[in-house]
Design a protein around this motif. Structure first.
Motif, PDB file in Angstrom:
ATOM      1  N   LEU A 337      -2.700 -13.726  -7.139  1.00 50.03           N
ATOM      2  CA  LEU A 337      -2.960 -12.750  -6.088  1.00 50.03           C
ATOM      3  C   LEU A 337      -2.292 -11.438  -6.473  1.00 50.03           C
ATOM      4  CD1 LEU A 337      -4.368 -12.947  -3.248  1.00 50.03           C
ATOM      5  CD2 LEU A 337      -2.084 -13.069  -2.279  1.00 50.03           C
ATOM      6  N   VAL A 338      -3.059 -10.361  -6.422  1.00 44.16           N
ATOM      7  CA  VAL A 338      -2.524  -9.018  -6.702  1.00 44.16           C
ATOM      8  C   VAL A 338      -2.522  -8.251  -5.389  1.00 44.16           C
ATOM      9  CG1 VAL A 338      -2.867  -6.850  -7.929  1.00 44.16           C
ATOM     10  CG2 VAL A 338      -3.317  -9.013  -9.088  1.00 44.16           C
ATOM     11  N   ILE A 339      -1.333  -7.934  -4.894  1.00 42.19           N
ATOM     12  CA  ILE A 339      -1.189  -7.259  -3.598  1.00 42.19           C
ATOM     13  C   ILE A 339      -0.924  -5.784  -3.845  1.00 42.19           C
ATOM     14  CG2 ILE A 339       0.003  -7.237  -1.390  1.00 42.19           C
ATOM     15  CD1 ILE A 339       0.982 -10.052  -1.982  1.00 42.19           C
ATOM     16  N   THR A 340      -1.801  -4.957  -3.304  1.00 36.80           N
ATOM     17  CA  THR A 340      -1.617  -3.513  -3.417  1.00 36.80           C
ATOM     18  C   THR A 340      -1.487  -2.921  -2.021  1.00 36.80           C
ATOM     19  OG1 THR A 340      -4.028  -3.306  -3.530  1.00 36.80           O
ATOM     20  CG2 THR A 340      -2.834  -3.281  -5.608  1.00 36.80           C
ATOM     21  N   GLY A 341      -0.965  -1.738  -1.969  1.00 38.39           N
ATOM     22  CA  GLY A 341      -0.765  -1.085  -0.674  1.00 38.39           C
ATOM     23  C   GLY A 341       0.410  -0.136  -0.754  1.00 38.39           C
ATOM     24  N   PRO A 342       0.686   0.592   0.329  1.00 38.49           N
ATOM     25  CA  PRO A 342       1.749   1.601   0.310  1.00 38.49           C
ATOM     26  C   PRO A 342       3.128   0.966   0.259  1.00 38.49           C
ATOM     27  CG  PRO A 342       0.925   1.309   2.531  1.00 38.49           C
ATOM     28  CD  PRO A 342       0.040   0.492   1.634  1.00 38.49           C
ATOM     29  N   ASN A 343       4.105   1.762  -0.191  1.00 40.32           N
ATOM     30  CA  ASN A 343       5.489   1.317  -0.135  1.00 40.32           C
ATOM     31  C   ASN A 343       5.894   1.125   1.329  1.00 40.32           C
ATOM     32  OD1 ASN A 343       5.803   1.398  -2.896  1.00 40.32           O
ATOM     33  ND2 ASN A 343       6.480   3.531  -2.909  1.00 40.32           N
ATOM     34  N   PRO A 429       3.862   6.152 -15.680  1.00 38.10           N
ATOM     35  CA  PRO A 429       2.794   5.444 -14.958  1.00 38.10           C
ATOM     36  C   PRO A 429       1.727   4.873 -15.874  1.00 38.10           C
ATOM     37  CG  PRO A 429       3.358   7.477 -13.827  1.00 38.10           C
ATOM     38  CD  PRO A 429       4.103   7.496 -15.118  1.00 38.10           C
ATOM     39  N   GLN A 430       1.330   5.630 -16.894  1.00 37.09           N
ATOM     40  CA  GLN A 430       0.256   5.147 -17.768  1.00 37.09           C
ATOM     41  C   GLN A 430       0.717   3.923 -18.555  1.00 37.09           C
ATOM     42  OE1 GLN A 430      -1.402   8.181 -20.242  1.00 37.09           O
ATOM     43  NE2 GLN A 430      -2.968   6.838 -21.131  1.00 37.09           N
ATOM     44  N   GLU A 431       1.935   4.022 -19.128  1.00 33.48           N
ATOM     45  CA  GLU A 431       2.459   2.890 -19.880  1.00 33.48           C
ATOM     46  C   GLU A 431       2.792   1.731 -18.947  1.00 33.48           C
ATOM     47  OE1 GLU A 431       5.776   4.196 -22.133  1.00 33.48           O
ATOM     48  OE2 GLU A 431       4.578   5.281 -23.618  1.00 33.48           O
ATOM     49  N   GLY A 432       3.319   2.054 -17.774  1.00 31.31           N
ATOM     50  CA  GLY A 432       3.653   1.000 -16.816  1.00 31.31           C
ATOM     51  C   GLY A 432       2.425   0.236 -16.380  1.00 31.31           C
ATOM     52  N   SER A 433       1.302   0.955 -16.153  1.00 31.41           N
ATOM     53  CA  SER A 433       0.063   0.312 -15.757  1.00 31.41           C
ATOM     54  C   SER A 433      -0.451  -0.601 -16.864  1.00 31.41           C
ATOM     55  CB  SER A 433      -0.981   1.362 -15.405  1.00 31.41           C
ATOM     56  OG  SER A 433      -2.241   0.769 -15.163  1.00 31.41           O
ATOM     57  N   TYR A 456      -0.079   0.209  -8.792  1.00 31.26           N
ATOM     58  CA  TYR A 456      -0.990   0.751  -9.798  1.00 31.26           C
ATOM     59  C   TYR A 456      -2.436   0.457  -9.408  1.00 31.26           C
ATOM     60  CZ  TYR A 456       2.984   1.515 -12.906  1.00 31.26           C
ATOM     61  OH  TYR A 456       4.157   1.954 -13.449  1.00 31.26           O
ATOM     62  N   PRO A 457      -3.288   1.490  -9.258  1.00 33.83           N
ATOM     63  CA  PRO A 457      -4.685   1.249  -8.863  1.00 33.83           C
ATOM     64  C   PRO A 457      -5.476   0.532  -9.941  1.00 33.83           C
ATOM     65  CG  PRO A 457      -4.336   3.574  -9.389  1.00 33.83           C
ATOM     66  CD  PRO A 457      -2.974   2.933  -9.387  1.00 33.83           C
TER      67      PRO A 457
END
Length: 809
Positions: A337-343, A429-433, A456-457
């Motif tokens: 499960l990949v959970i995305t959303g605001p901090n 961000p690019q490397e982290g993604s 990360y989108p």
């Protein structure tokens, strides 16, 4: 289990909450040292033990481990021949007595509580110790006179010596020649010797030994020489008493020391039992339920076979009145499960909730989630969850996360659960993604069940296109600019930066300029997500409104039914009073008619003139003797499906009521004060009774054959209760009863149920060894009032319940 993960998920805080329910220190230590089991059989047994403990407390709420204490340090001292004091021996006695009593109580419940009874079988103390301590030490912690013949003799001599000494000293202070020399006519003690207070100016006038003097020097505390031998004898006997007491205590100590191993085991098992009670009490306070623990299932080659299904799961450390429950269910094709959303949207809490549910379940704790939740048994749980919520994370933080992730990946396999929070954060961000996608890809390739939270989108698309992984998101309210903390599985999170900026008052031209710089494809995807979220929100709102309306309608319906029931009750009361008055009048007519018949007989006149009148009175008596039943209702369309709250007639009872619940095979109805479960074939809609010939010529519902038989039984035996007496209820619980007592209660219950016209009843006897169940069913098979019996449905309790159908004619 991984210790760092246990700390990260705050498992230790859950154990501290659990330890608060401990009755003594040994069980508190067990709670703090509790660890999840990775064995399915052991974990299931722990869960079953908790369930049994909850049942035990529901029946016997005051069940405890009595006055138990952790006496293992005392037992260890005894094993090393260190003498125990009387208070120590009392602590051992009370603990062993509590273990003995608890063992007996659990043995009586062995059929219903097999696991607890098995634990109780390890509690009986070594023979003789409790009795020896009771015989030797009083409840005040004193060694009793009859502890040994020598001690009894010594104490008798001490009393005699003391009396002689006191008598001699009393004679001296009462002597007029000596009392004038004393400061006071009293006897006191100095240095363990009895003395008298002599005024200093009379020093030497009484032959004595000086033991002390007052601070002013005016008084000397002297022991007269004539009492020295008496004092010596009394003191010698006290020393002998002390030695005898020490010998007795050492003897008891050696007895306990010789049984040190079994006593330590008893304390450990008492702590295990108290731990089960602690599990039960904690579960009750959490409003928790037993999860279903399952093994990994064989599925596709790309799926590890893990199962996670949580319904309304709540974080156990958060306020139960405020925490937002989450639903987490991985379908048969999903293990990630990949959970995305605001901090601050609840992603971290969601990860911790899932992790804690697994750890608690494998520890034997019931989990704060709805029943029906299912979890696999994981060999280990690993988590990398940081509390940093700032976007300005340092390189050292990133290094720490990578170090921990490296450790996790080194040990994790397809039978483990991995939880990663803000995967790939803390760097470019690019490397982290890219790193986050690579790590997630590694987990998928190695079939490791995982829950990942990220901002990360790019991971949204990765999860959408990767088999075994599914998107989820934390809902965010754009109107209030606050998170709702609802987890929505199946939908990725939205990027709300532009919308939030616009609502916070950022100039529109800047917002539009920023929007123009975003890839149009991403904008269209965001617009689509916004629409999905909006429609889902509308559906949820409408569902809540519908549920609210349904509950309100049910409430109004209950109120109306109560009002109707009251009106019908008043009507029945009035009619019953009228019927009773009519019976009185009819009886009077009968008495007068009998008097006339006697007069005609004495006058030798023909009786034909009163025969017709007598027949009419008999008909009136028959009519007024009919019971008053609920009133008729108008006919309705019988083709329409039954609905809750609908007025019905129960064919076999000849009684009307209201439907309160509808199942797949039967329904539940409220008939006045009686709640019954009836088959659909036995239900007539209000109005159908005319077509079925249910009513008699007077407009009253006919009495059923069963009721008529009950009336005939009452006529033969007037001591039987009336058919209109109060119902005994639909269920009889005889769990824990001895067979003879249980059958006696059941016979009385069956008779009352039969005479009240009930179609069937449920006998709750439990499963256990099946002995009580067999006795109950044998008795039902022989009963003249029972037509047949069958096991309860799964919803009713299965083989733990027997349903008896009344009406054998």
């Amino acid at each position: 289990m991984d210790q760092k993960t246990l700390f990260t998920l705050e498992y230790d805080k859950v154990l501290e909450k659990l330890a608060d329910y401990a009755a003594f220190s040994a069980s508190a230590d067990l709670a703090r040292n509790l660890r999840p089991s990775d064995q399915l059989t052991e974990a299931r047994e722990r869960q079953a033990l908790t369930t049994e403990a909850r049942f035990l407390l529901s029946v016997f709420a005051d069940t405890t481990v009595g006055g138990s204490r952790d006496i293992r340090p005392l037992v260890n001292r005894a094993a090393q021949h260190g003498m125990l004091e009387p208070t120590d021996l009392l602590s051992i006695k009370y603990t062993l007595a509590a273990a003995r009593d608890l063992s007996r109580s659990l043995a009586e419940q062995a059929e219903k509580l097999p696991l607890l009874a098995q634990l109780g079988s390890q509690l009986p103390p070594p023979p003789g110790i409790i009795e020896a301590i009771t015989r030797t030490i009083s409840d005040r912690g004193e060694v009793q006179d009859n502890a040994s013949p020598r001690l009894s003799s010594l104490r008798s001599e001490i009393r005699v010596a003391h009396d002689r000494l006191m008598t001699r000293l009393q004679q001296m202070i009462s002597d007029p020649h000596k009392s004038s020399m004393l400061q006071e006519a009293i006897i006191t003690q100095r240095n363990g010797r009895y003395v008298i207070p002599l005024r200093a100016e009379f020093k030497g006038r009484i032959k004595s030994i000086i033991h002390d003097q007052s601070s002013s020097g005016a008084t000397l505390f002297v022991e007269p020489l004539v009492t020295v031998e008496l004092n010596n004898r009394w003191h010698e006997l006290q020393l002998a008493e002390r030695d005898e007491i020490r010998r007795i205590l050492l003897e008891l100590t050696d007895m306990i020391g010789n049984e040190a191993i079994p006593i330590r085991e008893i304390v450990f098992n008492l702590a295990r039992f108290d731990l089960a009670l602690m599990f039960a009490k904690y579960a009750e306070d959490l409003e928790a339920n037993e999860p279903e623990l399952v093994a990994f299932e064989k599925r596709t080659d790309h799926h590890p076979g893990s199962i996670i299904r949580l319904r309304d799961a709540r974080h156990p450390l958060l306020d139960s009145q405020k925490v937002v429950p989450i639903d987490v269910e991985l379908d048969e094709n999903t293990f990630g499960l990949v959970i995305t959303g605001p901090n601050t949207g609840g992603k971290t809490v969601s990860l911790k909730t899932v992790g804690l549910m697994v750890l608690m379940a494998q520890s034997g704790l019931h989990i704060p989630a709805q029943s029906g939740s299912r979890l696999s048994i994981f060999k280990n749980v690993y988590a990398d969850i940081g509390d940093e919520q700032s976007i300005e994370q340092s390189l050292s933080t990133f290094s720490g996360h990578i170090t921990n992730i490296t450790r996790v990946l080194k040990h994790a396999d397809a039978h483990c659960l991995v939880l990663f929070d803000e995967l790939g954060s803390g760097t470019d961000p690019q490397e982290g993604s890219a790193l986050a996608r690579a790590l997630l890809s590694y987990l998928v390739r190695n079939k490791i069940t995982c829950f990942v939270a990220t901002h990360y989108p790019e991971l949204k698309a990765f999860a959408h296109n990767t088999p075994g992984i599914i998107n989820a998101s934390m809902e965010f309210n754009l109107q209030s600019l606050k998170p709702t903390y609802h987890l929505m599985v199946g939908l990725p999170g939205r990027s709300n930066a532009l919308a939030i900026s616009e609502r916070l008052g950022l100039p529109l031209e800047i917002v539009e300029d920023a929007r123009s710089l975003v890839d149009p494809t991403e904008l269209r995807a965001e617009d689509l997500l916004n629409e999905i979220h909006r429609q889902r929100g509308i559906a949820r709102k409408e569902r809540k409104n519908a549920e609210k309306s349904r509950m309100q309608a049910r409430r109004v319906e209950r109120e109306l039914n109560e009002r109707l029931a009251k009106v019908d009750l008043e009507r029945l009361t009035i009619l019953e009073n009228a019927r009773i008055a009519a019976e009185d009048q009819t009886r009077q007519l009968g008495e007068e008619l009998e008097a006339i018949r006697k007069e005609l007989s004495r006058a030798k006149l023909p009786l034909d003139t009163i025969k017709n009148l007598s027949d009419e009175i008999e008909q009136i008596e028959e009519d007024v003797s009919l019971p008053i039943l609920p009133s008729r209702k108008k006919t309705i369309d019988s083709q329409k499906p039954l609905s809750i709250g609908e007025k019905i007639m129960v064919r076999t009872l000849g009684m009307k009521g209201v439907l309160t619940a509808i199942g797949e095979e039967d329904a539940e109805a409220q008939l006045g004060n009686l709640r019954v479960r009836v088959s659909f074939d036995d239900i007539l809609r209000a109005g159908e009774e005319d077509e079925q010939g249910i009513e008699n010529e007077s407009g009253q519902p006919k009495i059923s054959a069963r009721a008529r038989k009950a009336l005939s039984i009452m006529n033969e035996n007037p001591s039987r209760p009336s058919i209109l007496h109060a119902s005994p209820g639909m269920e009889l619980d005889i769990r824990g009863e001895m067979s003879e007592d249980a059958i006696d209660k059941m016979d009385r219950f069956i008779e009352s149920a039969y005479l009240s016209g009930m179609p069937f009843v449920r006998i709750i006897h439990g499963k256990g060894t099946g002995k009580l169940r067999q006795v109950v069913r044998d008795a039902l098979s022989k009963s003249s009032l029972v037509d047949r019996w069958e096991s309860g449905t799964d919803r009713e309790g299965g083989d733990g319940v027997t349903v008896a159908f009344m009406g054998k004619d």
